[in-house]
Each structure stands twice: as C-alpha cells, then as structure tokens.
Design a protein around this motif. Structure first.
Motif, PDB file in Angstrom:
ATOM      1  N   ARG A   1      -4.991  47.203  -0.834  1.00 21.05           N
ATOM      2  CA  ARG A   1      -6.431  47.197  -0.542  1.00 21.05           C
ATOM      3  C   ARG A   1      -6.916  45.794  -0.221  1.00 21.05           C
ATOM      4  N   ARG A   2      -6.456  44.818  -1.009  1.00 22.55           N
ATOM      5  CA  ARG A   2      -6.837  43.421  -0.744  1.00 22.55           C
ATOM      6  C   ARG A   2      -6.231  42.915   0.556  1.00 22.55           C
ATOM      7  N   ALA A   3      -4.987  43.319   0.837  1.00 23.70           N
ATOM      8  CA  ALA A   3      -4.353  42.880   2.076  1.00 23.70           C
ATOM      9  C   ALA A   3      -5.056  43.438   3.300  1.00 23.70           C
ATOM     10  N   VAL A   4      -5.532  44.692   3.219  1.00 24.91           N
ATOM     11  CA  VAL A   4      -6.135  45.348   4.378  1.00 24.91           C
ATOM     12  C   VAL A   4      -7.615  45.001   4.528  1.00 24.91           C
ATOM     13  N   LEU A   5      -8.359  45.054   3.427  1.00 21.12           N
ATOM     14  CA  LEU A   5      -9.810  44.855   3.499  1.00 21.12           C
ATOM     15  C   LEU A   5     -10.234  43.415   3.224  1.00 21.12           C
ATOM     16  N   GLY A   6      -9.366  42.620   2.605  1.00 24.24           N
ATOM     17  CA  GLY A   6      -9.705  41.236   2.298  1.00 24.24           C
ATOM     18  C   GLY A   6     -10.213  41.065   0.880  1.00 24.24           C
ATOM     19  N   ASP A   7      -9.934  39.917   0.306  1.00 20.26           N
ATOM     20  CA  ASP A   7     -10.338  39.644  -1.072  1.00 20.26           C
ATOM     21  C   ASP A   7     -11.851  39.708  -1.248  1.00 20.26           C
ATOM     22  N   ALA A   8     -12.584  39.154  -0.290  1.00 20.48           N
ATOM     23  CA  ALA A   8     -14.045  39.086  -0.438  1.00 20.48           C
ATOM     24  C   ALA A   8     -14.644  40.490  -0.537  1.00 20.48           C
ATOM     25  N   HIS A   9     -14.187  41.410   0.309  1.00 19.13           N
ATOM     26  CA  HIS A   9     -14.729  42.770   0.268  1.00 19.13           C
ATOM     27  C   HIS A   9     -14.409  43.447  -1.060  1.00 19.13           C
ATOM     28  N   VAL A  10     -13.151  43.318  -1.495  1.00 14.13           N
ATOM     29  CA  VAL A  10     -12.759  43.982  -2.734  1.00 14.13           C
ATOM     30  C   VAL A  10     -13.504  43.385  -3.924  1.00 14.13           C
ATOM     31  N   ASP A  11     -13.675  42.074  -3.917  1.00 13.01           N
ATOM     32  CA  ASP A  11     -14.427  41.433  -5.005  1.00 13.01           C
ATOM     33  C   ASP A  11     -15.870  41.936  -5.048  1.00 13.01           C
ATOM     34  N   ARG A  12     -16.484  42.100  -3.868  1.00 17.04           N
ATOM     35  CA  ARG A  12     -17.856  42.614  -3.828  1.00 17.04           C
ATOM     36  C   ARG A  12     -17.906  44.049  -4.341  1.00 17.04           C
ATOM     37  N   ALA A  13     -16.926  44.856  -3.940  1.00 20.18           N
ATOM     38  CA  ALA A  13     -16.900  46.246  -4.386  1.00 20.18           C
ATOM     39  C   ALA A  13     -16.746  46.333  -5.891  1.00 20.18           C
TER      40      ALA A  13
ATOM     41  N   GLU B   1     -17.212  53.791 -11.587  1.00 22.63           N
ATOM     42  CA  GLU B   1     -15.912  53.233 -11.966  1.00 22.63           C
ATOM     43  C   GLU B   1     -14.774  54.222 -11.739  1.00 22.63           C
ATOM     44  N   VAL B   2     -14.995  55.472 -12.094  1.00 21.92           N
ATOM     45  CA  VAL B   2     -13.945  56.469 -11.949  1.00 21.92           C
ATOM     46  C   VAL B   2     -13.621  56.710 -10.472  1.00 21.92           C
ATOM     47  N   PHE B   3     -14.638  56.628  -9.589  1.00 18.60           N
ATOM     48  CA  PHE B   3     -14.408  56.803  -8.160  1.00 18.60           C
ATOM     49  C   PHE B   3     -13.618  55.627  -7.598  1.00 18.60           C
ATOM     50  N   GLN B   4     -13.952  54.407  -8.052  1.00 19.59           N
ATOM     51  CA  GLN B   4     -13.203  53.236  -7.600  1.00 19.59           C
ATOM     52  C   GLN B   4     -11.738  53.330  -8.003  1.00 19.59           C
ATOM     53  N   ASP B   5     -11.495  53.808  -9.209  1.00 21.45           N
ATOM     54  CA  ASP B   5     -10.120  53.958  -9.667  1.00 21.45           C
ATOM     55  C   ASP B   5      -9.390  55.009  -8.831  1.00 21.45           C
ATOM     56  N   PHE B   6     -10.093  56.093  -8.513  1.00 28.63           N
ATOM     57  CA  PHE B   6      -9.518  57.140  -7.666  1.00 28.63           C
ATOM     58  C   PHE B   6      -9.134  56.579  -6.298  1.00 28.63           C
ATOM     59  N   LEU B   7     -10.046  55.825  -5.677  1.00 26.81           N
ATOM     60  CA  LEU B   7      -9.758  55.239  -4.372  1.00 26.81           C
ATOM     61  C   LEU B   7      -8.550  54.316  -4.427  1.00 26.81           C
ATOM     62  N   THR B   8      -8.501  53.487  -5.474  1.00 27.41           N
ATOM     63  CA  THR B   8      -7.410  52.519  -5.574  1.00 27.41           C
ATOM     64  C   THR B   8      -6.072  53.211  -5.744  1.00 27.41           C
ATOM     65  N   ARG B   9      -6.023  54.217  -6.620  1.00 32.91           N
ATOM     66  CA  ARG B   9      -4.745  54.885  -6.882  1.00 32.91           C
ATOM     67  C   ARG B   9      -4.338  55.825  -5.756  1.00 32.91           C
ATOM     68  N   TYR B  10      -5.304  56.570  -5.223  1.00 35.36           N
ATOM     69  CA  TYR B  10      -4.960  57.623  -4.270  1.00 35.36           C
ATOM     70  C   TYR B  10      -4.960  57.110  -2.824  1.00 35.36           C
ATOM     71  N   ALA B  11      -6.128  56.645  -2.350  1.00 34.88           N
ATOM     72  CA  ALA B  11      -6.203  56.215  -0.951  1.00 34.88           C
ATOM     73  C   ALA B  11      -5.278  55.029  -0.680  1.00 34.88           C
ATOM     74  N   TRP B  12      -5.347  54.029  -1.577  1.00 37.16           N
ATOM     75  CA  TRP B  12      -4.580  52.806  -1.334  1.00 37.16           C
ATOM     76  C   TRP B  12      -3.200  52.841  -1.983  1.00 37.16           C
ATOM     77  N   GLY B  13      -3.075  53.347  -3.192  1.00 33.37           N
ATOM     78  CA  GLY B  13      -1.790  53.355  -3.873  1.00 33.37           C
ATOM     79  C   GLY B  13      -0.865  54.473  -3.459  1.00 33.37           C
ATOM     80  N   GLU B  14      -1.422  55.578  -2.910  1.00 35.83           N
ATOM     81  CA  GLU B  14      -0.602  56.709  -2.498  1.00 35.83           C
ATOM     82  C   GLU B  14      -0.428  56.789  -0.983  1.00 35.83           C
ATOM     83  N   ILE B  15      -1.527  56.628  -0.241  1.00 34.40           N
ATOM     84  CA  ILE B  15      -1.471  56.871   1.203  1.00 34.40           C
ATOM     85  C   ILE B  15      -1.121  55.604   1.981  1.00 34.40           C
ATOM     86  N   TRP B  16      -1.883  54.526   1.772  1.00 40.40           N
ATOM     87  CA  TRP B  16      -1.655  53.314   2.555  1.00 40.40           C
ATOM     88  C   TRP B  16      -0.321  52.646   2.227  1.00 40.40           C
ATOM     89  N   THR B  17       0.284  52.970   1.109  1.00 35.56           N
ATOM     90  CA  THR B  17       1.586  52.383   0.765  1.00 35.56           C
ATOM     91  C   THR B  17       2.767  53.211   1.252  1.00 35.56           C
TER      92      THR B  17
END
Length: 419
Positions: free
Chosen positions: A292-304, A313-329
């Motif tokens: 997520r940091r590599a694709v969107l950049g540190d500044a965006h992720v820090d703001r999010a 919080e639960v939605f952010q965790d879902f996005l990180t694990r599923y969208a970024w940890g499952e699909i983008w990887t």
C-alpha cells in the motif's frame, strides 16, 4: 550449469542478521559502497528473514583482487551461500550487486526464489568509460572519483544530508582503489541483455527517476526483458534509491518478498485455481501495508491512518489485509497491469476521488503519461466519452503536477477516501 571459478579469497566478507530459521535473503551492494548501504532496511528485514549482506572485493571487509568479473562475483556469492548451508534464497541487489543477482538468476535459476534489482542494468554503458575510470583510480586513487560521486548517487536535495556525506566518506576511507578498479572492469565486461529471458525467478525492478547512472530506461529494459517482471519507479531518488528513499524501497521489497517467499510456497496458482492464503493475518497485514505504501505513497497512507477512528478502523484493517495484502500482492499480474485495470474500473464507475489517487499510484508504479493516455482512450470506447472526459481532465492535472516534480503543489487535502 557449471559454476564460474571464484576469485581467490572466496567467499566474501559478510554479516548475518535475523533468525537462523527464517527464510534466507542475500543482499548485494553497489560499487563504492559496503554492506552498510542496506542499513536503512536491515531492522525490518531482519525481523522476517535471515539476512546475509556481503562486500565487494576491496570494499568493507573483503580483500581486493587483481581482476574480477560479474560471473566470478556470482560464484563467490554461491560459495557464501553454500558455506552457510543455504540452498535456495531470495536475492536483492543495488547496481553492481543487482547485476550479480541477475546473472545468478539467469545461470543458476535453481538457487534463486525471488529477485529484486534496484537501480541496476543489463548493461552499464560503454566499456571504454569503465576502463577509463579504472585506469584513473589505479593512477590517482579514489579522490577524483569521490569528488563527483554525490552527484551520481543522490539528488541535489539529498546530497548534503548526513547520510549522503557519510556514504561518500566511506568510499574515501574504506574502499581500496585496486578493488574499486577491479569492479569497474567487471562492469565493463557485463552484458546480460541476451540472457534476460532466461530469468524465471519472480522479479521486481526498482528505479530512481533522477538516476543518472542507471536511468529509468535501463530499468524498463530489465522489466521488459525478464518475463513477468514488475517495475517500480521512485520520484525524488537518484542512484542509491535505497538510501534516499529507504521507506519506499523497503515497502516495495517487502511486498515482493511476501508474494514470493524463499521457500517457494507462493508461486502463481494455475488458471482457475482458488487463491488459498499461505500466511496469517499478521503477515498479510504487514505485506499489505508495505505494498500500500509502495503504490499509494507514504504521505497518503499516513494521512489515511491519521483520519482513522473507532468506526473506520475495522474497514482500514480490511482494506490493508484484503485489497493490499491479498490482491495487490498476488504474483499473477504486475503492478503496472493492476494499475491499468484499476484506472479502467474507477473511470467506469465514476469514482473520481479514487481515480485521482490511483492516477498518482499508476505513475508511481511505472506507467508513463503516454501509457495512461492510452488507458483512458480505451475507456472512452468502452466506458463512454463523458466518463473519459472527466478522467482526462483529472489526469491532465495530475500528470502536470508529476512532471513539475516535488516542488509542485501538494495533492488536494480532501482527495479520496482513505484507501
């Protein structure tokens, strides 16, 4: 394939960090640096891997040799791996260190589980320039080379930083002229262009957009020549991108390694097979955060993350694990291809805030403005002219900001949902 004869004194001087039982990861340095060039990434890598860093001849703790070649350096790396009981390993290298890894992946594919090439090349320019530099160093020492090194290694904004000054000082104090010259001769004789298609290891290529030594065109040649390779281009980075943009390089490397672990357990599934995660939530979260940091950049992720509250919080965790940890990887598509697909979907659905965010991500993933133009033209046919019209307007603004560089205006503060 027969191993090339190693130079005297093999294996090279090295250090090992991380648990002995962790997956092995070998890290190669660039010309003029030691294994310390990986210091910014070492703490995070050593938590997950058995990290082996090695020194070039005449650099750090490895004695200088009279002559050397990239195949001979590769042979010494294999000797090092054998001495540590390591059969298969992930490999990442900067510049010359990357060339050693690429040669290994092309000629000893059975040893390399994943490959990351940072600011490297299949051919480092005309041989005469390297022979001239070697002759200069043998005659006058490293002073004349060190005087101009900061301009090759770093952008002007970073060249005067303490970290940059320390690395140039290391070149002056700890690198033997004979070893440096021998490595110049090795670079002069290196040309892997005809063998790139033989590399079967999952490969990530990282480039610094301001790199004068191995410009982005060199990285694109590697990515185009190595089957299935992914490319990440980093703004605000010259030749030692791992030093100038350490967090971005670490994020890209962790994401790549998460998708292609050293035990080979995460190879691409056969067509139609369901994706069965081979890591737990903690590992998926770590890999997702890195990508997520590599694709969107540190500044965006820090703001999010700063905007995340108890409800989201639960939605952010879902996005990180599923969208970024499952699909983008997943290894089946490159990040460039995933960016093209994502842009198309966002245009079609009219998600303009997210489209702006992913236009920047596409540039970060290595798409050129011309390639983005082609993607948007395709959407005009299949998603409709009004949708493409809005997308082109957004892209025009964002590409203009991108070409203007880091001194241009910051992203719109209200842009996008915190993905």
């Amino acid at each position: 394939m027969t191993r090339p004869p190693a130079a005297p004194g093999a294996p090279p001087h090295h250090t090992v960090d991380g648990p002995d039982t962790a997956p092995p990861l070998l890290l190669g340095p660039s010309l003029g640096t030691t294994r310390a060039v990986w210091d910014p990434q070492l703490p995070a890598l050593a938590e997950r891997f058995r990290v082996v860093r090695w020194d070039l001849p005449g650099h750090g703790g490895t004695p200088a040799t009279g002559t050397t070649t990239v195949p001979a350096l590769a042979g010494r790396v294999l000797d090092l791996a054998d001495s540590l009981g390591i059969d298969r390993f992930g490999y990442a290298g900067v510049s010359l260190g990357g060339a050693v890894g690429a040669w290994l992946a092309a000629h000893h594919p059975e040893r390399i589980t994943s490959l990351t090439l940072i600011c490297s090349s299949a051919r480092f320019g005309e041989p005469a320039g390297w022979h001239d530099r070697a002759a200069l160093v043998r005659e006058a020492g490293l002073g004349p080379v060190a005087d101009t090194t900061a301009g090759r290694w770093f952008t002007p904004a970073f060249a005067g930083s303490p970290r940059a000054v320390a690395l140039v000082d290391t070149l002056r104090r700890t690198v033997a002229p004979a070893g440096y010259a021998a490595c110049c001769d090795a670079l002069a004789g290196y040309d892997l262009r005809d063998a790139l298609a033989r590399i079967t290891a999952p490969t990530l290529v990282v480039a610094g957009r301001a790199d004068p030594a191995t410009p982005p065109a060199h990285a694109r040649e590697l990515a185009d020549g190595i089957p299935g390779a992914s490319l990440v281009e980093l703004a605000g980075a010259a030749h030692l991108a791992s030093v100038e943009r350490p967090a971005a390089v670490l994020a890209a490397l962790l994401g790549h390694l998460a998708a292609h672990p050293s035990d080979g357990s995460s190879t691409a599934p056969p067509p139609g097979a369901p994706h069965l995660p081979d890591t737990d939530d903690r590992a998926r979260r770590a890999a997702g955060t890195a990508v997520r940091r590599a694709v969107l950049g540190d500044a965006h992720v820090d703001r999010a993350q700063a905007r995340t509250g108890a409800l989201t919080e639960v939605f952010q965790d879902f996005l990180t694990r599923y969208a970024w940890g499952e699909i983008w990887t997943r290894p089946g598509l490159s990040r460039r291809t995933r960016s093209c697909i994502t842009l198309t979907a966002l245009v079609a659905r009219g998600h303009h805030d997210e489209l702006a965010m992913h236009l920047r991500a596409a540039l970060r993933n290595g798409l050129t403005p011309q390639e983005i133009q082609e993607v948007l033209l395709q959407t005009a046919v299949y998603c409709g002219v009004p949708a493409a019209n809005t997308a082109f307007a957004l892209a025009d603004r964002i590409v203009t900001e991108h070409l203007r560089g880091p001194d241009g205006p910051p992203p719109h503060p209200a842009e996008g949902t915190p993905q």
